[in-house]
Design a protein around this motif. Structure first.
Motif, PDB file in Angstrom:
ATOM      1  N   LEU A 266     -16.838 -22.233 -72.899  1.00 55.96           N
ATOM      2  CA  LEU A 266     -16.314 -22.356 -71.533  1.00 55.96           C
ATOM      3  C   LEU A 266     -14.885 -22.881 -71.518  1.00 55.96           C
ATOM      4  O   LEU A 266     -14.165 -22.690 -70.534  1.00 55.96           O
ATOM      5  CB  LEU A 266     -17.223 -23.243 -70.690  1.00 55.96           C
ATOM      6  CG  LEU A 266     -18.337 -22.484 -69.946  1.00 55.96           C
ATOM      7  CD1 LEU A 266     -19.383 -21.944 -70.917  1.00 55.96           C
ATOM      8  CD2 LEU A 266     -19.007 -23.369 -68.897  1.00 55.96           C
ATOM      9  N   ALA A 267     -14.464 -23.528 -72.583  1.00 58.26           N
ATOM     10  CA  ALA A 267     -13.081 -23.994 -72.660  1.00 58.26           C
ATOM     11  C   ALA A 267     -12.111 -22.849 -72.913  1.00 58.26           C
ATOM     12  O   ALA A 267     -10.961 -22.900 -72.455  1.00 58.26           O
ATOM     13  CB  ALA A 267     -12.943 -25.048 -73.758  1.00 58.26           C
ATOM     14  N   TYR A 268     -12.541 -21.832 -73.630  1.00 60.51           N
ATOM     15  CA  TYR A 268     -11.616 -20.747 -74.009  1.00 60.51           C
ATOM     16  C   TYR A 268     -10.978 -20.046 -72.800  1.00 60.51           C
ATOM     17  O   TYR A 268      -9.772 -19.797 -72.806  1.00 60.51           O
ATOM     18  CB  TYR A 268     -12.313 -19.741 -74.925  1.00 60.51           C
ATOM     19  CG  TYR A 268     -12.337 -20.159 -76.377  1.00 60.51           C
ATOM     20  CD1 TYR A 268     -11.397 -21.061 -76.885  1.00 60.51           C
ATOM     21  CD2 TYR A 268     -13.289 -19.664 -77.259  1.00 60.51           C
ATOM     22  CE1 TYR A 268     -11.417 -21.447 -78.208  1.00 60.51           C
ATOM     23  CE2 TYR A 268     -13.316 -20.052 -78.596  1.00 60.51           C
ATOM     24  CZ  TYR A 268     -12.378 -20.943 -79.060  1.00 60.51           C
ATOM     25  OH  TYR A 268     -12.392 -21.320 -80.379  1.00 60.51           O
ATOM     26  N   PRO A 269     -11.721 -19.705 -71.754  1.00 63.48           N
ATOM     27  CA  PRO A 269     -11.037 -19.100 -70.599  1.00 63.48           C
ATOM     28  C   PRO A 269     -10.039 -20.040 -69.937  1.00 63.48           C
ATOM     29  O   PRO A 269      -9.014 -19.584 -69.406  1.00 63.48           O
ATOM     30  CB  PRO A 269     -12.204 -18.751 -69.662  1.00 63.48           C
ATOM     31  CG  PRO A 269     -13.386 -18.590 -70.558  1.00 63.48           C
ATOM     32  CD  PRO A 269     -13.193 -19.628 -71.620  1.00 63.48           C
ATOM     33  N   VAL A 270     -10.310 -21.339 -69.954  1.00 63.86           N
ATOM     34  CA  VAL A 270      -9.365 -22.294 -69.375  1.00 63.86           C
ATOM     35  C   VAL A 270      -8.044 -22.243 -70.145  1.00 63.86           C
ATOM     36  O   VAL A 270      -6.957 -22.180 -69.558  1.00 63.86           O
ATOM     37  CB  VAL A 270      -9.942 -23.724 -69.394  1.00 63.86           C
ATOM     38  CG1 VAL A 270      -8.955 -24.703 -68.767  1.00 63.86           C
ATOM     39  CG2 VAL A 270     -11.287 -23.784 -68.671  1.00 63.86           C
ATOM     40  N   VAL A 345      -6.171 -24.337 -61.863  1.00 66.28           N
ATOM     41  CA  VAL A 345      -7.265 -23.407 -61.579  1.00 66.28           C
ATOM     42  C   VAL A 345      -7.558 -23.423 -60.081  1.00 66.28           C
ATOM     43  O   VAL A 345      -7.623 -24.490 -59.455  1.00 66.28           O
ATOM     44  CB  VAL A 345      -8.530 -23.796 -62.372  1.00 66.28           C
ATOM     45  CG1 VAL A 345      -9.676 -22.845 -62.032  1.00 66.28           C
ATOM     46  CG2 VAL A 345      -8.250 -23.775 -63.869  1.00 66.28           C
ATOM     47  N   LYS A 346      -7.736 -22.232 -59.506  1.00 65.09           N
ATOM     48  CA  LYS A 346      -8.134 -22.106 -58.105  1.00 65.09           C
ATOM     49  C   LYS A 346      -9.617 -21.739 -58.034  1.00 65.09           C
ATOM     50  O   LYS A 346     -10.173 -21.155 -58.963  1.00 65.09           O
ATOM     51  CB  LYS A 346      -7.291 -21.044 -57.400  1.00 65.09           C
ATOM     52  CG  LYS A 346      -5.801 -21.376 -57.328  1.00 65.09           C
ATOM     53  CD  LYS A 346      -5.064 -20.273 -56.582  1.00 65.09           C
ATOM     54  CE  LYS A 346      -3.597 -20.634 -56.397  1.00 65.09           C
ATOM     55  NZ  LYS A 346      -2.892 -20.802 -57.696  1.00 65.09           N
ATOM     56  N   LEU A 350     -12.813 -19.002 -60.565  1.00 68.27           N
ATOM     57  CA  LEU A 350     -13.987 -19.449 -61.304  1.00 68.27           C
ATOM     58  C   LEU A 350     -14.892 -18.297 -61.729  1.00 68.27           C
ATOM     59  O   LEU A 350     -15.450 -18.307 -62.841  1.00 68.27           O
ATOM     60  CB  LEU A 350     -14.779 -20.468 -60.477  1.00 68.27           C
ATOM     61  CG  LEU A 350     -14.008 -21.738 -60.069  1.00 68.27           C
ATOM     62  CD1 LEU A 350     -14.930 -22.686 -59.303  1.00 68.27           C
ATOM     63  CD2 LEU A 350     -13.399 -22.434 -61.283  1.00 68.27           C
ATOM     64  N   ALA A 351     -15.071 -17.295 -60.874  1.00 71.30           N
ATOM     65  CA  ALA A 351     -15.954 -16.175 -61.216  1.00 71.30           C
ATOM     66  C   ALA A 351     -15.416 -15.402 -62.409  1.00 71.30           C
ATOM     67  O   ALA A 351     -16.176 -15.024 -63.320  1.00 71.30           O
ATOM     68  CB  ALA A 351     -16.128 -15.252 -60.011  1.00 71.30           C
ATOM     69  N   ARG A 352     -14.099 -15.175 -62.430  1.00 71.16           N
ATOM     70  CA  ARG A 352     -13.500 -14.485 -63.573  1.00 71.16           C
ATOM     71  C   ARG A 352     -13.677 -15.298 -64.849  1.00 71.16           C
ATOM     72  O   ARG A 352     -13.987 -14.755 -65.908  1.00 71.16           O
ATOM     73  CB  ARG A 352     -12.010 -14.243 -63.322  1.00 71.16           C
ATOM     74  CG  ARG A 352     -11.308 -13.608 -64.510  1.00 71.16           C
ATOM     75  CD  ARG A 352      -9.808 -13.685 -64.385  1.00 71.16           C
ATOM     76  NE  ARG A 352      -9.147 -13.184 -65.569  1.00 71.16           N
ATOM     77  CZ  ARG A 352      -7.841 -13.259 -65.785  1.00 71.16           C
ATOM     78  NH1 ARG A 352      -7.053 -13.788 -64.872  1.00 71.16           N
ATOM     79  NH2 ARG A 352      -7.310 -12.804 -66.892  1.00 71.16           N
ATOM     80  N   MET A 353     -13.494 -16.608 -64.764  1.00 70.21           N
ATOM     81  CA  MET A 353     -13.661 -17.467 -65.923  1.00 70.21           C
ATOM     82  C   MET A 353     -15.092 -17.402 -66.452  1.00 70.21           C
ATOM     83  O   MET A 353     -15.317 -17.327 -67.667  1.00 70.21           O
ATOM     84  CB  MET A 353     -13.286 -18.902 -65.567  1.00 70.21           C
ATOM     85  CG  MET A 353     -11.802 -19.100 -65.308  1.00 70.21           C
ATOM     86  SD  MET A 353     -11.451 -20.641 -64.411  1.00 70.21           S
ATOM     87  CE  MET A 353     -12.114 -21.854 -65.519  1.00 70.21           C
ATOM     88  N   ALA A 354     -16.063 -17.407 -65.541  1.00 73.70           N
ATOM     89  CA  ALA A 354     -17.469 -17.324 -65.963  1.00 73.70           C
ATOM     90  C   ALA A 354     -17.750 -16.015 -66.672  1.00 73.70           C
ATOM     91  O   ALA A 354     -18.462 -15.972 -67.688  1.00 73.70           O
ATOM     92  CB  ALA A 354     -18.379 -17.489 -64.748  1.00 73.70           C
ATOM     93  N   TYR A 380     -18.457 -24.478 -64.107  1.00 74.27           N
ATOM     94  CA  TYR A 380     -17.040 -24.483 -63.679  1.00 74.27           C
ATOM     95  C   TYR A 380     -16.890 -25.078 -62.277  1.00 74.27           C
ATOM     96  O   TYR A 380     -15.952 -25.803 -61.994  1.00 74.27           O
ATOM     97  CB  TYR A 380     -16.480 -23.058 -63.694  1.00 74.27           C
ATOM     98  CG  TYR A 380     -16.135 -22.520 -65.059  1.00 74.27           C
ATOM     99  CD1 TYR A 380     -15.436 -23.276 -65.984  1.00 74.27           C
ATOM    100  CD2 TYR A 380     -16.469 -21.215 -65.402  1.00 74.27           C
ATOM    101  CE1 TYR A 380     -15.098 -22.768 -67.234  1.00 74.27           C
ATOM    102  CE2 TYR A 380     -16.142 -20.690 -66.643  1.00 74.27           C
ATOM    103  CZ  TYR A 380     -15.458 -21.466 -67.552  1.00 74.27           C
ATOM    104  OH  TYR A 380     -15.119 -20.957 -68.766  1.00 74.27           O
ATOM    105  N   THR A 381     -17.839 -24.756 -61.406  1.00 72.37           N
ATOM    106  CA  THR A 381     -17.780 -25.275 -60.043  1.00 72.37           C
ATOM    107  C   THR A 381     -17.885 -26.804 -60.061  1.00 72.37           C
ATOM    108  O   THR A 381     -17.176 -27.499 -59.331  1.00 72.37           O
ATOM    109  CB  THR A 381     -18.903 -24.673 -59.193  1.00 72.37           C
ATOM    110  OG1 THR A 381     -18.741 -23.242 -59.157  1.00 72.37           O
ATOM    111  CG2 THR A 381     -18.850 -25.199 -57.765  1.00 72.37           C
TER     112      THR A 381
END
Length: 384
Positions: A266-270, A345-346, A350-354, A380-381
């Motif tokens: 989950l850190a990689y998309p951030v 982050v907006k 979040l959906a794209r990141m997930a 993420y939420t």
């Protein structure tokens, strides 16, 4: 006991000031003369490497410095650096810097003696040839890259791929805490928490957990938890710096054999989408992933709590909650960002990141609890 294997670098030097005599250290081991030093522009221009460069020259090393490594190095950086090293006819590769510099050094050492393209190395055990002699010297206490067989490359605008192969273990890792003296507090905190994540995820991984990696993970958490705030408060605290560097190395040895999981996934998309440093990306999602994993990992989290918050008594669930609270307290005390919104982050992202996190199947498969895209979005939420 389940059968297991454990691999790490064959040789370590842990010595304050070792970089000042690195030419002699390497000359004890190698007869070659042409060395490629891989680092980043800031370190090179800062003068931090000057004593090491002087020592190398004194002992007959002809050094080509490649200093254009950037955080989360993209493929073209790796390939261009490899071509520069090839033109210099490098015989030995030295990574000296943060995790990105060491990751690039690994790949240069693997690519130079072979015709196998980089794109064919992505994945686990895909490197077919041998590499050049490789030495790693970290300048941060976090990634543990000096003792891992993993190299991460940015393969697109926001995507990353890993090369995982035993050929990437260095011949020698040199830990010189003098190189970390004066490291800014924010970097000290983020890289230190990164190392704690390595240890926590190694201890709770669903695959390849073993007594050796457990022992290293526990010792890493003990060292880092007792010295992180000291190192942040006083950048010249030698004892704290040495403990952090050794702790990060232990964590690296642990997760190199008992691989990391959903925190990293989950850190990689951030990091990939918002260009947030890897350690900070891990820190931002860490407590929320732990809460998600708690139903499946409470006993193991309680064992970790005994190390991080030894005064806490009660049930495994209570210890788990104390562990998570302690980790949140560390992040708060070091004054690093604690929510995704603080790093740009907006909520609409979040959906794209997930969705992107679901691509990290290599990591998600190690998590103690299965993670769906809906789960990732909920995490993420919570971190937002």
């Amino acid at each position: 006991m389940n059968p297991f294997k454990f691999q790490t670098v064959p040789s370590l030097v842990v010595e304050f000031g070792a970089a000042r005599r690195i030419g002699a250290i390497l000359r004890e081991r190698y007869t070659q003369t042409r060395l490629c030093l891989v680092t980043d522009g800031f370190l090179y221009k800062s003068g931090l490497l000057n004593p090491a460069l002087a020592s190398l020259a004194e002992h007959g090393w002809q050094v080509t410095v490649i200093d254009d490594v950037v955080a989360d190095p993209p493929e073209h950086i790796v390939l261009e650096a490899t071509e520069r090293a090839r033109r210099a006819e490098a015989e030995v590769v030295l990574g000296l810097g943060g995790g990105s510099s060491m990751d690039v050094a690994k790949l240069i050492a693997a690519l130079l003696p072979t015709e196998q393209p980089l794109k064919d190395m992505y994945g686990i055990g895909k490197i077919t040839g041998q590499r050049l002699p490789l030495i790693q010297v970290p300048t941060t206490a976090g990634t543990g890259s000096e003792v891992t067989a993993v190299s991460i490359v940015t393969t697109g605008e926001t995507t990353k791929m890993g090369v995982v192969s035993p050929q990437l273990y260095a011949d020698l890792a040199i830990l010189d805490a003098e190189l970390t003296i004066g490291l800014p507090s924010a970097i000290t905190a983020a890289t230190g928490i990164d190392a704690m994540v390595h240890a926590i995820e190694a201890y709770t991984t669903a695959h390849l957990k073993n007594p050796v990696s457990d022992m290293l993970a526990v010792k890493a958490l003990d060292l880092i938890s007792r010295h992180l705030l000291r190192a942040c408060k006083d950048g010249s605290d030698r004892e704290a710096r040495e403990a952090m560097l050794v702790g990060a190395m232990f964590a690296g040895q642990a997760f190199a054999n008992a691989p990391v999981a959903a925190v990293h996934a989950l850190a990689y998309p951030v990091g990939g989408i918002f260009h947030v440093a890897h350690g900070l990306s891990n820190s931002l999602v860490l407590p929320h992933v732990l809460r998600f994993n708690a139903p499946a990992a409470t006993v193991l989290y309680a064992e970790i709590a005994d190390v991080l918050v030894p005064g806490v008594t009660g049930s495994a669930e209570a210890k788990t909650q104390a562990l998570i609270a302690a980790l949140e307290d560390i992040a708060e005390a070091t004054c690093i960002p604690r929510t995704l919104r603080e790093v740009g982050v907006k909520e609409s992202d979040l959906a794209r990141m997930a969705s992107d996190a679901m691509l990290q199947t290599r990591l998600l498969g190690n998590n103690p609890r299965p993670v769906t895209e809906a789960d990732a979005l909920a995490i993420y939420t919570a971190a937002f």
